[in-house]
Design a protein around this motif. Structure first.
Motif, PDB file in Angstrom:
ATOM      1  N   VAL A   1      57.697  33.900  47.361  1.00 38.07           N
ATOM      2  CA  VAL A   1      57.085  32.604  47.005  1.00 38.07           C
ATOM      3  C   VAL A   1      56.253  32.691  45.717  1.00 38.07           C
ATOM      4  N   ALA A   2      56.573  33.637  44.855  1.00 37.37           N
ATOM      5  CA  ALA A   2      55.767  33.830  43.641  1.00 37.37           C
ATOM      6  C   ALA A   2      55.674  32.556  42.794  1.00 37.37           C
ATOM      7  N   LYS A   3      56.792  31.894  42.552  1.00 37.93           N
ATOM      8  CA  LYS A   3      56.780  30.687  41.708  1.00 37.93           C
ATOM      9  C   LYS A   3      56.111  29.502  42.404  1.00 37.93           C
ATOM     10  N   PRO A   4      56.471  29.188  43.655  1.00 41.69           N
ATOM     11  CA  PRO A   4      55.781  28.074  44.321  1.00 41.69           C
ATOM     12  C   PRO A   4      54.284  28.334  44.494  1.00 41.69           C
ATOM     13  N   TYR A   5      53.921  29.603  44.653  1.00 43.12           N
ATOM     14  CA  TYR A   5      52.502  29.944  44.799  1.00 43.12           C
ATOM     15  C   TYR A   5      51.739  29.620  43.514  1.00 43.12           C
ATOM     16  N   LYS A   6      52.350  29.933  42.356  1.00 44.99           N
ATOM     17  CA  LYS A   6      51.736  29.577  41.077  1.00 44.99           C
ATOM     18  C   LYS A   6      51.583  28.065  40.947  1.00 44.99           C
ATOM     19  N   VAL A   7      52.586  27.323  41.409  1.00 41.97           N
ATOM     20  CA  VAL A   7      52.535  25.858  41.365  1.00 41.97           C
ATOM     21  C   VAL A   7      51.398  25.354  42.244  1.00 41.97           C
ATOM     22  N   ALA A   8      51.291  25.896  43.440  1.00 43.98           N
ATOM     23  CA  ALA A   8      50.241  25.456  44.366  1.00 43.98           C
ATOM     24  C   ALA A   8      48.842  25.689  43.791  1.00 43.98           C
ATOM     25  N   LEU A   9      48.723  26.717  42.973  1.00 46.45           N
ATOM     26  CA  LEU A   9      47.430  27.033  42.362  1.00 46.45           C
ATOM     27  C   LEU A   9      47.241  26.385  40.993  1.00 46.45           C
ATOM     28  N   GLY A  10      48.267  25.644  40.533  1.00 48.62           N
ATOM     29  CA  GLY A  10      48.174  24.993  39.234  1.00 48.62           C
ATOM     30  C   GLY A  10      48.342  25.944  38.073  1.00 48.62           C
ATOM     31  N   ASN A  11      48.988  27.071  38.298  1.00 48.32           N
ATOM     32  CA  ASN A  11      49.152  28.096  37.260  1.00 48.32           C
ATOM     33  C   ASN A  11      50.588  28.242  36.773  1.00 48.32           C
ATOM     34  N   GLU A  12      51.430  27.235  37.033  1.00 53.57           N
ATOM     35  CA  GLU A  12      52.844  27.375  36.694  1.00 53.57           C
ATOM     36  C   GLU A  12      53.107  27.505  35.198  1.00 53.57           C
ATOM     37  N   ASN A  13      52.198  27.028  34.360  1.00 52.98           N
ATOM     38  CA  ASN A  13      52.393  27.085  32.909  1.00 52.98           C
ATOM     39  C   ASN A  13      51.457  28.080  32.236  1.00 52.98           C
ATOM     40  N   ARG A  14      50.868  28.944  33.035  1.00 48.50           N
ATOM     41  CA  ARG A  14      49.906  29.920  32.507  1.00 48.50           C
ATOM     42  C   ARG A  14      50.429  31.332  32.692  1.00 48.50           C
ATOM     43  N   GLU A  15      50.178  32.159  31.726  1.00 51.12           N
ATOM     44  CA  GLU A  15      50.448  33.586  31.872  1.00 51.12           C
ATOM     45  C   GLU A  15      49.208  34.197  32.524  1.00 51.12           C
ATOM     46  N   LEU A  16      49.382  34.734  33.702  1.00 53.40           N
ATOM     47  CA  LEU A  16      48.247  35.277  34.444  1.00 53.40           C
ATOM     48  C   LEU A  16      47.979  36.715  34.036  1.00 53.40           C
ATOM     49  N   PRO A  17      46.709  37.120  34.050  1.00 53.94           N
ATOM     50  CA  PRO A  17      46.392  38.507  33.705  1.00 53.94           C
ATOM     51  C   PRO A  17      46.943  39.456  34.776  1.00 53.94           C
ATOM     52  N   LYS A  18      47.146  40.695  34.374  1.00 56.49           N
ATOM     53  CA  LYS A  18      47.617  41.704  35.324  1.00 56.49           C
ATOM     54  C   LYS A  18      46.538  41.904  36.388  1.00 56.49           C
ATOM     55  N   PRO A  19      46.944  41.889  37.672  1.00 58.44           N
ATOM     56  CA  PRO A  19      45.950  42.029  38.744  1.00 58.44           C
ATOM     57  C   PRO A  19      45.240  43.376  38.699  1.00 58.44           C
ATOM     58  N   GLY A  20      43.942  43.337  38.939  1.00 56.51           N
ATOM     59  CA  GLY A  20      43.140  44.551  38.993  1.00 56.51           C
ATOM     60  C   GLY A  20      43.093  45.101  40.416  1.00 56.51           C
ATOM     61  N   PRO A  21      42.364  46.168  40.613  1.00 56.47           N
ATOM     62  CA  PRO A  21      42.291  46.819  41.929  1.00 56.47           C
ATOM     63  C   PRO A  21      41.815  45.897  43.072  1.00 56.47           C
ATOM     64  N   ILE A  22      40.946  44.939  42.748  1.00 54.69           N
ATOM     65  CA  ILE A  22      40.439  44.065  43.810  1.00 54.69           C
ATOM     66  C   ILE A  22      41.560  43.228  44.438  1.00 54.69           C
ATOM     67  N   PHE A  23      42.617  42.962  43.689  1.00 55.55           N
ATOM     68  CA  PHE A  23      43.725  42.165  44.211  1.00 55.55           C
ATOM     69  C   PHE A  23      44.584  42.954  45.196  1.00 55.55           C
ATOM     70  N   ILE A  24      44.404  44.263  45.224  1.00 57.26           N
ATOM     71  CA  ILE A  24      45.085  45.098  46.208  1.00 57.26           C
ATOM     72  C   ILE A  24      44.113  45.476  47.322  1.00 57.26           C
ATOM     73  N   VAL A  25      42.950  45.942  46.961  1.00 56.32           N
ATOM     74  CA  VAL A  25      41.966  46.414  47.941  1.00 56.32           C
ATOM     75  C   VAL A  25      41.398  45.256  48.755  1.00 56.32           C
ATOM     76  N   GLY A  26      41.115  44.135  48.110  1.00 58.41           N
ATOM     77  CA  GLY A  26      40.521  42.988  48.811  1.00 58.41           C
ATOM     78  C   GLY A  26      41.368  42.486  49.968  1.00 58.41           C
ATOM     79  N   PRO A  27      42.647  42.146  49.728  1.00 59.62           N
ATOM     80  CA  PRO A  27      43.490  41.705  50.833  1.00 59.62           C
ATOM     81  C   PRO A  27      43.701  42.782  51.900  1.00 59.62           C
ATOM     82  N   LEU A  28      43.750  44.042  51.477  1.00 62.83           N
ATOM     83  CA  LEU A  28      43.923  45.129  52.442  1.00 62.83           C
ATOM     84  C   LEU A  28      42.717  45.219  53.378  1.00 62.83           C
ATOM     85  N   VAL A  29      41.518  45.138  52.829  1.00 59.91           N
ATOM     86  CA  VAL A  29      40.301  45.177  53.648  1.00 59.91           C
ATOM     87  C   VAL A  29      40.231  43.943  54.551  1.00 59.91           C
ATOM     88  N   SER A  30      40.557  42.787  54.001  1.00 61.33           N
ATOM     89  CA  SER A  30      40.558  41.559  54.811  1.00 61.33           C
ATOM     90  C   SER A  30      41.561  41.656  55.952  1.00 61.33           C
TER      91      SER A  30
END
Length: 138
Positions: free
Chosen positions: A32-61
């Motif tokens: 759901v990578a593309k629809p997820y970007k749409v849901a967040l309003g980021n479909e026309n934006r180049e997003l920065p490369k995810p940092g460690p918090i984007f891996i560690v945060g969901p894992l801890v949660s």
């Protein structure tokens, strides 16, 4: 209720948490990578490369969700797979999806219903799977 912590199969907790992580990576990164970007309003934006918090945060949660589920399963004496599946559905729909909608209903989420609908299958599948693992490996 916290006495149930001593009765938890921690190996099952680790496996169930890894299920959340692997399915999350596949689901949000590929399926759901593309629809997820749409849901967040980021479909026309180049997003920065995810940092460690984007891996560690969901894992801890996810680990916290799984531990909480394990405690509740033990405290409620849920032992059958069917009851474990029912428990997973109640937790995913009643808590995780409902809370996702609550969080998404604010000006920072341009499409809160789409965002919730995209997240719902992930929460249902992961929580039911985790509850099944925790029930089978008590």
């Amino acid at each position: 209720m916290l006495a149930a912590l001593s009765e938890i199969n921690w190996f099952a907790v680790i496996v169930a948490t890894l299920v959340f992580a692997v399915l999350g990576g596949l689901y949000f990164g590929v399926i759901v990578a593309k629809p997820y970007k749409v849901a967040l309003g980021n479909e026309n934006r180049e997003l920065p490369k995810p940092g460690p918090i984007f891996i560690v945060g969901p894992l801890v949660s996810s680990l916290l969700v799984v531990i909480t589920s394990a405690v509740l399963l033990r405290a409620l004496e849920i032992e059958s797979v069917g009851a474990g599946i029912g428990f997973g559905l109640v937790i995913s729909i009643g808590y995780l999806i409902a809370q996702t909608l609550t969080i998404a209903i604010n000006p920072n989420f341009p499409r809160p219903l789409l965002y919730t609908l995209i997240n719902a299958p992930y929460f249902i599948v992961c929580t039911v799977t985790a509850s099944t693992i925790l029930t089978l490996w008590q």
